[in-house]
Design an enzyme around this catalytic site. Structure first.
Site, PDB file in Angstrom:
ATOM      1  N   SER A 142       0.858  -1.189   0.000  1.00  0.00           N
ATOM      2  CA  SER A 142       0.000   0.000   0.000  1.00  0.00           C
ATOM      3  C   SER A 142       0.891   1.235   0.000  1.00  0.00           C
ATOM      4  O   SER A 142       2.044   1.190   0.442  1.00  0.00           O
ATOM      5  CB  SER A 142      -0.890   0.014   1.247  1.00  0.00           C
ATOM      6  OG  SER A 142      -1.470   1.286   1.460  1.00  0.00           O
ATOM      7  N   TYR A 165      -1.613  -1.442  10.034  1.00  0.00           N
ATOM      8  CA  TYR A 165      -1.661  -1.468   8.571  1.00  0.00           C
ATOM      9  C   TYR A 165      -0.371  -0.892   7.987  1.00  0.00           C
ATOM     10  O   TYR A 165       0.231  -1.473   7.078  1.00  0.00           O
ATOM     11  CB  TYR A 165      -2.866  -0.664   8.082  1.00  0.00           C
ATOM     12  CG  TYR A 165      -3.103  -0.730   6.595  1.00  0.00           C
ATOM     13  CD1 TYR A 165      -3.667  -1.868   6.021  1.00  0.00           C
ATOM     14  CD2 TYR A 165      -2.786   0.343   5.761  1.00  0.00           C
ATOM     15  CE1 TYR A 165      -3.895  -1.937   4.654  1.00  0.00           C
ATOM     16  CE2 TYR A 165      -3.017   0.281   4.401  1.00  0.00           C
ATOM     17  CZ  TYR A 165      -3.573  -0.863   3.850  1.00  0.00           C
ATOM     18  OH  TYR A 165      -3.789  -0.931   2.497  1.00  0.00           O
TER      19      TYR A 165
END
Length: 253
Positions: A142, A165
């Protein structure tokens, strides 16, 4: 000479990126194996795509024995696997909890399922690639693996970007680079794709804020990411190895 189409295995095949990629691969003549823990969604996807060139595997691919079964199933159905794309995104019941409220057991679960299990998956598929003397592995990270979240996008909304994350996605990039160099001169490629935000019924205010940080579109679709992955699967990207390719419409600039 026309490029011979490959056999591509996708984990997290029911997700936004995985399902879009499976559809695009089939349209271009590839044969596809998709794995996911959600059997009902797998069946629906197979019915929707209406192709003889797709096989589905239901199982928890954070577990070593299931990973081995997934690979064996693919070999049984197609006799080989040329490329693997890891799109799995397993999350705990408290995924998305604010930093101040994190609980140890859920942090452990998320770190293992998304990062630790990725390492184990890579170990198992590399064993096959070494035997085959060729392979192509693509991991999904990401933009938040390379840059901190834009916290102002989440202000006064019931959503946030978890610290786990960012840690996990940074780790995925590191795994890609590590394995690329670890298996140098073995005819095995390892790359990483880092998407920006993907549309997923986010609040309108978040969507507007996010769009202001981008150049053209804002939140992306699974199909936008699929196009880049298709390039990495193809022979056109033959000498791209150990790279993290960012596709975020300028969000990280």
């Amino acid at each position: 000479m026309k490029e011979k189409k490959q056999i591509v295995a996708i984990t997290g095949g029911c997700g936004r990126i995985g399902s879009a990629l499976a559809e695009d691969l089939l349209k271009q003549g590839y044969k596809v194996l998709i794995g996911d823990i959600n059997e009902n969604k797998l069946i629906k996807i197979k019915k929707k795509l209406k192709s003889r060139n797709i096989e589905i595997f239901s199982g928890d691919l954070t577990i070593k024995k299931n990973i081995d079964s997934f690979i064996s199933f693919g070999l049984k159905k197609f006799r080989k696997i040329d490329s693997v794309v890891c799109c799995s995104y397993p999350i705990s019941k408290e995924w998305g909890t604010r930093f101040e409220d994190l609980k140890e057991n859920f942090v452990k679960e998320d770190l293992y399922k998304q990062l630790g299990a990725t390492i184990i998956f890579c170990q198992r598929i590399m064993k096959y690639f070494l035997k085959k003397k060729k392979g192509n592995l693509i991991l999904i990270s990401s933009v938040q693996g390379v840059q901190t979240p834009k916290f102002e996008h989440y202000s006064n909304l019931e959503m946030n970007s978890p610290i786990e994350y960012s840690a996990i996605k940074s780790g995925i990039i590191s795994i890609s680079k590590y394995l690329s160099k670890y298996y140098r001169n073995r005819n095995i490629r390892v790359n990483c794709v880092s998407p920006g935000g993907i549309k997923d019924k986010q609040p309108d205010l978040f969507v507007k804020r996010y769009r202001k940080s981008c150049n053209l579109k804002g939140l992306l679709d699974g199909k936008d990411i699929s196009k880049l992955i298709l390039f990495l699967i193809s022979e056109k990207s033959q000498y791209i190895n150990g790279q993290n390719l960012i596709i975020d419409d300028g969000w990280s600039l």
